[in-house]
Design an enzyme around this catalytic site. Structure first.
Site, PDB file in Angstrom:
ATOM      1  N   GLY A   9      52.941   9.540  44.949  1.00 13.27           N
ATOM      2  CA  GLY A   9      53.289  10.957  44.861  1.00 13.27           C
ATOM      3  C   GLY A   9      53.328  11.591  43.503  1.00 13.27           C
ATOM      4  O   GLY A   9      53.432  12.821  43.406  1.00 13.27           O
ATOM      5  N   ARG A  42      39.521  20.277  49.358  1.00  8.26           N
ATOM      6  CA  ARG A  42      40.847  20.639  48.834  1.00  8.26           C
ATOM      7  C   ARG A  42      41.044  22.131  48.568  1.00  8.26           C
ATOM      8  O   ARG A  42      42.083  22.683  48.929  1.00  8.26           O
ATOM      9  CB  ARG A  42      41.185  19.813  47.583  1.00  8.26           C
ATOM     10  N   ARG A  70      46.745   9.406  43.726  1.00  8.41           N
ATOM     11  CA  ARG A  70      46.168  10.505  42.951  1.00  8.41           C
ATOM     12  C   ARG A  70      46.210  10.252  41.444  1.00  8.41           C
ATOM     13  O   ARG A  70      45.243  10.537  40.751  1.00  8.41           O
ATOM     14  CB  ARG A  70      46.941  11.787  43.279  1.00  8.41           C
ATOM     15  N   CYS A 126      28.591  27.811  56.358  1.00 12.54           N
ATOM     16  CA  CYS A 126      28.678  29.128  56.998  1.00 12.54           C
ATOM     17  C   CYS A 126      30.107  29.527  57.349  1.00 12.54           C
ATOM     18  O   CYS A 126      30.436  29.726  58.527  1.00 12.54           O
ATOM     19  CB  CYS A 126      27.800  29.119  58.235  1.00 12.54           C
ATOM     20  N   GLU A 127      30.954  29.574  56.367  1.00 12.86           N
ATOM     21  CA  GLU A 127      32.334  30.041  56.548  1.00 12.86           C
ATOM     22  C   GLU A 127      32.763  30.682  55.250  1.00 12.86           C
ATOM     23  O   GLU A 127      32.476  30.141  54.185  1.00 12.86           O
ATOM     24  CB  GLU A 127      33.296  28.868  56.778  1.00 12.86           C
ATOM     25  N   PRO A 129      50.869   4.550  44.109  1.00 14.09           N
ATOM     26  CA  PRO A 129      50.191   5.724  43.554  1.00 14.09           C
ATOM     27  C   PRO A 129      48.719   5.788  43.970  1.00 14.09           C
ATOM     28  O   PRO A 129      48.046   4.750  44.035  1.00 14.09           O
ATOM     29  CB  PRO A 129      50.303   5.522  42.041  1.00 14.09           C
ATOM     30  N   TYR A 134      41.181  12.159  46.901  1.00 13.89           N
ATOM     31  CA  TYR A 134      41.106  13.047  48.057  1.00 13.89           C
ATOM     32  C   TYR A 134      39.865  13.946  47.973  1.00 13.89           C
ATOM     33  O   TYR A 134      39.888  15.104  48.380  1.00 13.89           O
ATOM     34  CB  TYR A 134      42.408  13.856  48.201  1.00 13.89           C
TER      35      TYR A 134
END
Ligand code: LLP
Length: 423
Positions: A239, A314, A278, A346-347, A276, A375
């Protein structure tokens, strides 16, 4: 600190110019730096030096087997959340007794897999899971070393979607019920209590919520010992946050995190495990893309890249910020104006950044997304039938593709026609 620097006018991964990788591999691609992974892993080793500890990399953050092999070579354990991640860790050469298994929804098959092949510890998240695990372990004639994941009801003060330690979150068992569940665990066949586990969320930028949670865990440990349980390990989860911008973010350093852990848990005589993800992988990876078009818009222009939300979700999912820089330093130095940086999906949600100051870039120009190692690739998909993009590992002046871009034949071959449609 990372190892992605401009040298001789071009952004490099360690000693390799990104333009060289782009020419060989094609864009978009992910690139990881061995030196940065190593440095970040060692920060945790140093932060806990002198204590009995195991740093278990959270495989979910970046699960390529080559990356896991680098970390395993440095002495990392692994934290896995599925049978698939367990297989990856084993394929990277990590022995079962260095792997912890977390997650709210472990299946009987996954339990049987890790119990037969070896597991350091299973972090149990409910009484229901505990009973199933007991049955599976007993049936195999095995003993499952367990820690109970407790929910300390602490707000990690992070993004809503990645906070996990509040009482309304799906994770762990309420800390107030822990003693009663440990009492049951002590009498269940196939179960051996070894520790307590907690993980309150991801991208924490303040140590205070950690300290609150760890203090509760310390108190619980004393109570459990008084109840007669043998608690030899505390798994503190992962975290710790990272800076996503170069300027104004200063999350706590692993050294301060380590000092706080010693202060709060130092007198308990336990082995410390941390998970850990990230902080080890985030700033050790870039996503490199090319500009396809610049398109004039009402008010602001669009910079349309060949990377999209399916490659890096993300920004679309959490509104996350990633610095995006030109690979050629001369371009970085020119005058900037705000543009919307978007992908081809297409968004309208396929937007990496709105009103981001960027220099003028022509079609074909290369850009790099920073802090994309964690991630990033692991959360990618083939939405819009865009092939998963390659992953590249750099070590000094060498680089290698560690996951190749699939061909369209491979992608299409995964779909099969039922007999009634085949002719
Ligand atoms: N341990 C457990 C039990 C976890 O659930 C997680 C992350 C970690 C360790 C590693 O946390 P880290 O050190 O990486 O913060 N996809 C989101 C992040 C999800 C985190 C999920 N759990 C994002 O892109 O921000």
């Amino acid at each position: 600190m990372d190892h992605f620097l401009y040298k001789t006018g071009v952004l490099h991964a360690e000693d390799v110019p990104l333009a060289e990788i782009a020419a060989q591999v094609g864009t978009p691609f992910y690139v990881y730096s061995t030196a940065t992974l190593t440095r970040h892993f060692r920060l945790f080793q140093e932060a806990l030096a002198g204590t009995n500890h195991l740093v278990c990399f959270a495989v979910k953050a970046l699960s390529n087997v080559a990356v896991l092999r680098v970390l395993a070579g440095l002495g990392a354990g692994m934290d896995v959340v599925s049978g698939g991640e367990y297989r990856r860790a084993r394929a990277a050469g990590v022995p079962g007794d260095r792997i912890v298994f977390s997650g709210v929804g472990k299946t009987r098959d996954e339990m049987a897999l890790v119990l037969s092949e070896g597991i350091r510890q299973i972090n149990v998240e409910s009484l229901e899971e505990l009973h199933v695990l007991s049955e599976v372990a007993h049936g195999l004639g095995a003993t499952a070393p367990i820690a109970l994941r407790v929910n300390p009801d602490v707000d990690a003060k992070t993004h809503e979607k990645i906070a996990t330690g509040r009482k309304e979150d799906k994770f762990g068992v309420p800390i107030a019920r822990a003693r009663e569940i440990y009492a049951q665990a002590a009498h269940l066949p196939g179960i051996r209590v070894v520790g307590v586990d907690v993980h309150i969320g991801s991208q924490l930028t303040d140590l205070a919520p950690f300290e609150m949670a760890f203090t509760k865990i310390a108190d619980l440990t004393r109570e459990l010992r008084a109840d007669g349980h043998t608690i030899t390990r505390l798994d503190l989860g992962g975290g710790l946050g990272i800076p996503y911008t170069r300027s104004n973010e200063t999350p706590p350093l692993p050294l301060d995190y380590g000092a706080m852990i010693r202060r709060v848990l130092g007198d308990l005589d336990v082995e410390i495990e941390i998970e850990p993800g990230r902080l080890i992988a985030g700033n050790a990876g870039l996503l490199v893309a090319s500009v396809i078009y610049t398109k004039p818009g009402e008010g602001r222009d669009f910079l349309i890249l060949d990377a999209a939300m399916n490659d890096l979700i993300r920004p679309a999912m959490y509104g996350a910020h990633h610095d995006i820089v030109p690979v050629l330093e001369a371009q970085a130095a020119t005058e900037q104006r705000p543009v919307d940086i978007v992908g081809p999906v297409c968004e309208s949600g396929d937007t990496f950044a709105k009103a981001r100051p960027m220099p003028p870039l022509d079609a074909g120009a290369l850009v790099a997304f920073r802090s994309a190692g964690a991630y990033g690739a692991v959360m990618s998909s083939e939405y819009n039938t865009r092939p998963l993009i390659p992953e590249v590992l750099v070590d000094g002046d060498q680089f290698a593709v560690i996951r190749a871009r699939p061909t369209f034949d491979e992608i299409l071959a995964r779909d099969t026609l039922p007999t009634w449609l085949a002719s």
